[in-house]
Design an enzyme around this catalytic site. Structure first.
Site, PDB file in Angstrom:
ATOM      1  N   ASP A 153       2.579   4.825  -5.102  1.00  0.00           N
ATOM      2  CA  ASP A 153       2.972   3.709  -4.140  1.00  0.00           C
ATOM      3  C   ASP A 153       4.293   3.726  -4.486  1.00  0.00           C
ATOM      4  OD1 ASP A 153       3.316   2.663  -1.945  1.00  0.00           O
ATOM      5  OD2 ASP A 153       1.729   0.803  -2.667  1.00  0.00           O
TER       6      ASP A 153
ATOM      7  N   THR B  50       3.347   2.365   3.450  1.00  0.00           N
ATOM      8  CA  THR B  50       1.712   2.793   2.676  1.00  0.00           C
ATOM      9  C   THR B  50       0.525   3.223   3.658  1.00  0.00           C
ATOM     10  OG1 THR B  50       2.396   1.285   1.125  1.00  0.00           O
ATOM     11  CG2 THR B  50       0.436   2.125   1.880  1.00  0.00           C
TER      12      THR B  50
ATOM     13  N   LYS C 171      -4.299  -1.753  -3.430  1.00  0.00           N
ATOM     14  CA  LYS C 171      -4.193  -2.424  -2.341  1.00  0.00           C
ATOM     15  C   LYS C 171      -5.291  -2.164  -1.664  1.00  0.00           C
ATOM     16  CE  LYS C 171       0.678  -2.082  -2.146  1.00  0.00           C
ATOM     17  NZ  LYS C 171       1.827  -1.189  -0.761  1.00  0.00           N
TER      18      LYS C 171
ATOM     19  N   ARG D 270      -5.561  -1.291   1.576  1.00  0.00           N
ATOM     20  CA  ARG D 270      -5.614   0.227   2.519  1.00  0.00           C
ATOM     21  C   ARG D 270      -4.550   1.154   1.628  1.00  0.00           C
ATOM     22  NH1 ARG D 270      -0.793  -3.402   3.298  1.00  0.00           N
ATOM     23  NH2 ARG D 270       1.237  -2.794   2.104  1.00  0.00           N
TER      24      ARG D 270
ATOM     25  N   HIS E 138      10.095  -2.992  -4.733  1.00  0.00           N
ATOM     26  CA  HIS E 138       9.935  -3.902  -3.460  1.00  0.00           C
ATOM     27  C   HIS E 138      10.928  -5.583  -3.835  1.00  0.00           C
ATOM     28  CE1 HIS E 138       8.580  -2.374   0.299  1.00  0.00           C
ATOM     29  NE2 HIS E 138       7.546  -2.392  -0.113  1.00  0.00           N
TER      30      HIS E 138
ATOM     31  N   ASP F 187       2.941   7.967  -1.533  1.00  0.00           N
ATOM     32  CA  ASP F 187       2.556   7.527   0.083  1.00  0.00           C
ATOM     33  C   ASP F 187       3.695   7.423   0.986  1.00  0.00           C
ATOM     34  OD1 ASP F 187       3.640   5.270  -1.031  1.00  0.00           O
ATOM     35  OD2 ASP F 187       2.071   4.096  -0.575  1.00  0.00           O
ATOM     36  N   HIS F 188       5.358   7.231   0.308  1.00  0.00           N
ATOM     37  CA  HIS F 188       6.513   7.130   0.872  1.00  0.00           C
ATOM     38  C   HIS F 188       7.473   7.421  -0.376  1.00  0.00           C
ATOM     39  CE1 HIS F 188       6.297   3.133  -0.267  1.00  0.00           C
ATOM     40  NE2 HIS F 188       5.314   3.072  -0.058  1.00  0.00           N
TER      41      HIS F 188
END
Length: 576
Positions: free
Chosen positions: A66, A107, A191, A193, A338, A381-382
């Site tokens: 992630d 995500t 997470k 998701r 983040h 995912d990014h």
């Protein structure tokens, strides 16, 4: 009937027939011998070819990191050990130019697109959370009030998750269908998701971490946790790691690829007064009232690796007749990015430790499944942007936008211009308008849209403003519009989408975020290793949606139903 038995019986039958023919035609022994050899060679070739077509690995391990940028592979390369990233890059195949082919780069859409081979406009996961235009409420990608948590208290929302909003099949779904549900599919993440979406509609299990450091699931997948997961939770590993605190794994002077430990682009966690090592995780956890901080540290990766190894051993993955699939999503790098940004020592230490996690996982796969019997892919995912305030201090004229800056501008503009609150919501750079009120007050809709566009495009941080009609109509010469269209669902998204200029982002002044069409968010690693994977690398541009159909082609199973079926050619074309 199994193929080897069939081939053996066929050979015996033909030989028997030829022997009869031989007795009848003794004068043609030479021709008989040639005929027999030719037929047996044909049978052998048929059986070998057929077996090759259905050859599959014992286990597939799909790894999504992630918020991983490709430059992390090279920036920290000299500090990595030999058994993790270096082993994968040297002995596997590295696709150096892989990108997300849509916006938003978040995500949930990322995981959905990796595993479905489809874009958000097709698979329906258009954000992590978003205001749903048709439903008229904000929704979360995997939230489902029709299920209950497993391994967590009844009614706890952390466990009320399912893949019901995912409209298409995943590669894991197709594997289950191909083997008549006899393959095992297990997905793990910090997470929800990151586990639910890769597990797909038919996954055997999906596990994610709650705020107390326990791995949980939902009744969609499981009625109760298996003993091995319950036992892992009982060890209270999150608390053990938090009690250790977080110190650097190496002398601080060796982290010369990163900014100073104490800099203004990083979040400070109370009760600490500076974002510096060592981190008092016990103090932070006490202040927060839970163990959530574990997710932001390398210990989150450690725990996920431990659980993954436990899954391999206890579920006997890769030891059955059919190919199994283990999906692991390492979420902690995203939490760290983040909070501390891509140039932080925290991120560097995160990846040095993740390198060790990968080495441990690969060694376990060697021992439990066997070299050459498993297939691994690693992607993200990014990626992530640089902190704009750091860039500004270096001389780049950009800045961060406050979270509600654009929304506030539009809301105030509409009230002043039309005397009505025509604004419904702003999320994921989508503006939602109250069309019902616009019709009720007999306000010219096109004028509303034109007013918003004219105002926002006068701002130095806005590149373009696109309307719903423009998005759906498309324009192949507009690269960014094409990416927006591929992530847009008119039943769910807003009537207007805002494209910010490069390096501007809607986020706080510390840390970083992602979500845009730009290369710093779309460009991700893509490494393959193991079964039928040659060593090498390619600079050719590929898309993240090529991963799932490539696995389908390698395994000779059906491609997920929403995919455009483009593949990573180097992994498939030369297969015999």
């Amino acid at each position: 009937m199994q193929l080897p038995i069939f081939c053996h019986l066929l050979s015996e039958q033909i030989c028997s027939m030829l022997e009869i023919n031989k007795n009848k035609q003794n004068n043609k022994i030479e021709n008989f011998t040639k005929m027999k050899k030719t037929l047996l060679l044909l049978i052998a070739s048929f059986c070998t070819l057929t077996q090759a077509q259905i050859e599959r690995p014992k286990l597939i391990v799909g790894i999504v990191v992630d918020q991983m940028r490709p430059d992390y592979l090279y920036r920290y390369y000299n500090d990595y050990g030999e058994g993790g990233f270096k082993r994968l890059m040297k002995d596997g195949f590295l696709f150096r130019n892989t990108h997300y082919n849509y916006m938003p780069t978040y995500t949930a859409p990322g995981h959905a697109s990796v595993y479905t081979g489809a874009i958000p406009a097709v698979h329906g996961i258009v954000g992590n959370s978003w205001f749903h235009r048709r439903e008229g409420v904000s929704v979360y990608c995997t939230a489902d009030t029709d299920v209950q948590g497993t391994g967590i208290g009844v009614g706890e929302r952390d466990g009320m998750q399912s893949p019901r909003r995912l409209k298409t099949t995943t590669i894991t779904d197709e594997l289950k269908l191909e083997t008549n549900m006899r393959s095992k599919v297990i997905a793990l993440s910090i997470k929800d998701r990151g586990a639910v979406l890769p597990a797909g509609h038919f996954g055997d299990a999906a596990y994610w971490m709650d705020k107390y450091g326990n791995f949980i699931s939902s009744s969609y997948f499981l009625k109760e946790l298996p003993a091995w997961v319950a036992n892992y939770n009982a060890q209270k590993n999150a608390q053990k790691y938090i009690n250790q605190g977080w110190s650097l794994s190496r002398p601080i002077e060796t982290y010369d690829e990163s900014l100073a430990d104490d800099n203004p682009y990083e979040k400070v966690f109370e009760p600490m007064t500076k974002p510096v090592f060592p981190y008092d995780l016990k103090g932070i956890a006490a202040k927060q009232g839970n163990l959530e901080i574990i997710k932001t540290t390398p210990y989150g990766n450690d725990m996920l690796t431990e659980l993954g190894i436990a899954a391999i051993k206890n579920e006997r993955l890769g030891k059955g007749e059919f190919t199994d699939f283990l999906a692991i999503s390492y979420s902690s790098p995203d939490y760290a990015g983040h909070n501390w940004s891509p140039r932080s020592i925290e991120i560097q230490d995160m990846y040095l430790r993740l390198d060790q996690n990968f080495a441990t996982l690969l060694n376990t796969l060697d021992a439990e499944v066997g070299k050459g019997n498993y297939l691994v892919f690693i992607t993200a995912d990014h990626a992530a942007a640089e902190n704009p305030n750091y860039l500004r201090e270096m001389g780049y004229n950009v800045r961060n936008l406050e979270r509600n800056e654009v929304a506030g501008e539009v809301k105030q503009l509409l009230q002043q211009t039309f005397g009505q609150d025509l604004f419904l919501n702003y999320s994921n750079q989508n503006i939602y308008l109250n069309e019902e009120l616009i019709r009720e007050k007999n306000i010219d809709y096109d004028n509303v849209v034109h007013t918003i566009r004219k105002h926002l495009e006068s701002k130095p941080y806005v590149a373009r403003v696109y309307t719903e009609d423009e998005i759906l109509r498309g324009n192949s010469t507009d690269y960014h519009l094409t990416l927006i269209k591929r992530g847009y669902d008119p039943r769910q998204n807003g009537q207007i989408v805002v494209l910010l200029d490069p390096q501007y982002m809607e986020y706080s002044h510390v840390g970083t975020t992602h979500g845009s069409t730009y290369m710093y968010d779309s460009h991700v690693p893509n490494i393959w290793y193991g079964w039928n994977v040659p060593a090498g690398q390619s600079p050719k541009k590929y898309h993240i949606t090529d991963i799932a159909p490539t696995i389908s082609m390698m395994l000779n199973i059906k491609i997920p139903n929403g995919s455009e079926a483009s593949i990573l050619e180097e992994l498939v074309v030369d297969q015999k």
